[in-house]
Design a protein around this motif. Structure first.
Motif, PDB file in Angstrom:
ATOM      1  N   GLU A 163      29.143  49.238  20.609  1.00 18.73           N
ATOM      2  CA  GLU A 163      30.272  49.540  19.725  1.00 18.73           C
ATOM      3  C   GLU A 163      31.508  48.747  20.122  1.00 18.73           C
ATOM      4  OE1 GLU A 163      32.508  53.423  21.628  1.00 18.73           O
ATOM      5  OE2 GLU A 163      30.947  53.792  20.133  1.00 18.73           O
ATOM      6  N   ASN A 164      31.499  48.140  21.308  1.00 18.06           N
ATOM      7  CA  ASN A 164      32.599  47.269  21.709  1.00 18.06           C
ATOM      8  C   ASN A 164      32.404  45.905  21.043  1.00 18.06           C
ATOM      9  OD1 ASN A 164      34.652  45.841  22.860  1.00 18.06           O
ATOM     10  ND2 ASN A 164      33.864  45.946  24.965  1.00 18.06           N
ATOM     11  N   LEU A 165      33.165  45.670  19.988  1.00 15.30           N
ATOM     12  CA  LEU A 165      32.918  44.511  19.142  1.00 15.30           C
ATOM     13  C   LEU A 165      33.401  43.198  19.747  1.00 15.30           C
ATOM     14  CD1 LEU A 165      33.633  46.057  15.629  1.00 15.30           C
ATOM     15  CD2 LEU A 165      31.433  45.699  16.784  1.00 15.30           C
ATOM     16  N   ILE A 166      33.948  43.213  20.960  1.00 13.63           N
ATOM     17  CA  ILE A 166      34.254  41.950  21.628  1.00 13.63           C
ATOM     18  C   ILE A 166      32.958  41.223  21.956  1.00 13.63           C
ATOM     19  CG2 ILE A 166      34.262  42.624  24.074  1.00 13.63           C
ATOM     20  CD1 ILE A 166      36.922  40.485  22.251  1.00 13.63           C
ATOM     21  N   HIS A 167      31.835  41.949  21.905  1.00  9.54           N
ATOM     22  CA  HIS A 167      30.531  41.337  22.160  1.00  9.54           C
ATOM     23  C   HIS A 167      29.848  40.875  20.875  1.00  9.54           C
ATOM     24  CE1 HIS A 167      31.188  42.587  26.206  1.00  9.54           C
ATOM     25  NE2 HIS A 167      31.154  43.871  25.908  1.00  9.54           N
ATOM     26  N   SER A 168      30.614  40.834  19.775  1.00  7.51           N
ATOM     27  CA  SER A 168      30.129  40.259  18.514  1.00  7.51           C
ATOM     28  C   SER A 168      30.881  38.967  18.244  1.00  7.51           C
ATOM     29  CB  SER A 168      30.334  41.226  17.349  1.00  7.51           C
ATOM     30  OG  SER A 168      31.707  41.318  17.014  1.00  7.51           O
ATOM     31  N   ASP A 169      30.199  37.991  17.658  1.00 12.12           N
ATOM     32  CA  ASP A 169      30.832  36.700  17.380  1.00 12.12           C
ATOM     33  C   ASP A 169      32.050  36.851  16.484  1.00 12.12           C
ATOM     34  OD1 ASP A 169      29.123  35.080  18.892  1.00 12.12           O
ATOM     35  OD2 ASP A 169      27.683  34.877  17.260  1.00 12.12           O
TER      36      ASP A 169
END
Length: 283
Positions: free
Chosen positions: A31-37
């Protein structure tokens, strides 16, 4: 530093084993979207960030290979993540003993990709037993039934963080070491050690299981091992908010955490864990 240099001058440096690994984004579904491009690029990064806890797992490989189980039992590390790493980049971890004293050993370790230095760590292996921590100073508390949105005001109001719990059984151990690509024998078998990066994963939980927070970035941790833990043990992460501060427009939190094992709440690791919980607004 001068004394260490005098002692080591004219001698071959004691180099820790070099370790090369292809970085994996082990939190791509988090859910931590810093790990999404998409989100990472919106905040100015080249792509999704490989989690700090995974980079830490890579950094510990040559430390444990070089210093052995004694470091898992009583060693310390101060690790900082100074540059992002993306999925598929090759990370080369190197290190060396910088000092040997009657009181113990010190080492420095660095992780680099083709773009430069990404992770730096200062390591010690004390000769004696670690300074004990009084577990009664770290109370357990229930996790919130519904996590409130993160804010400085809410974090400041917390006297005790809700307590995440994890069972590090054989299945968990096998899954975890595969995820972080660590094949060291110390983490295999029925009496294996808990991987030290699993402690930082639980430190992450101490934040995200208490508040809704995304995107956020783990920036540094100071870890003291207080005996370590073994496969089959149940771990609790107890703690509190130690400090809240701002740096270059980033709102940051430092957690003071104690990991304990089993019904006796035996201390296994003390962690100071720092994260950016709110990034500057993007245009």
């Amino acid at each position: 530093m001068a004394r260490a240099a005098d002692r080591l001058r004219g001698m071959s440096p004691e180099v820790l084993p070099e370790y090369r690994v292809k970085a994996r984004n082990t939190s791509s579904t988090s859910e931590n979207l810093i790990h999404s491009d998409e989100t990472a690029r919106r905040y100015g990064f080249a792509g999704a960030l490989v989690p700090g806890v995974t980079l830490y797992a890579y950094v510990t490989h040559p430390i444990v290979e070089g210093l052995g189980p004694a470091w898992l039992a009583r060693g310390t590390v101060n690790v900082k993540f100074v540059k992002p790493v993306q999925e598929g980049e090759e990370l080369t971890v190197t290190g060396a003993i910088t000092e040997r004293e009657v009181s113990g050993v010190s080492a420095s370790v660095t992780g680099r990709t083709a773009s430069g230095e990404c992770v730096v760590a200062s390591v010690t292996l004390p000769a004696g037993l670690p300074t004990p921590v009084n577990p009664t100073l770290y109370g357990a508390a229930p996790l919130p039934a519904e996590r409130p949105p993160v804010s400085r005001e809410h974090l400041a109001s917390l006297t005790t963080l809700g307590t995440p719990e994890a069972v590090y059984d054989a299945a968990c151990a096998a899954e975890y070491v595969e995820r972080v690509s660590d094949t060291l024998g110390l983490y295999q078998g029925g009496a294996a050690w808990v991987h030290p990066a699993f402690f930082l994963q639980q430190a992450n939980r101490a934040l995200r299981d208490n508040v809704q927070v995304s995107p956020w970035i783990h920036v540094s941790s100071h870890v003291r091992h207080l005996g370590g833990a073994r496969v089959g043990e149940t771990l609790q992460t107890r703690g509190r908010v130690r400090s809240l501060f701002e740096r270059k427009g980033r709102e940051m939190v430092e957690l003071d955490l104690l990991l304990v094992a089993g019904p006796s709440a035996r201390p296994v690791a003390h962690i100071r864990h720092t994260a950016i919980y709110r990034l500057p607004a993007v245009g």
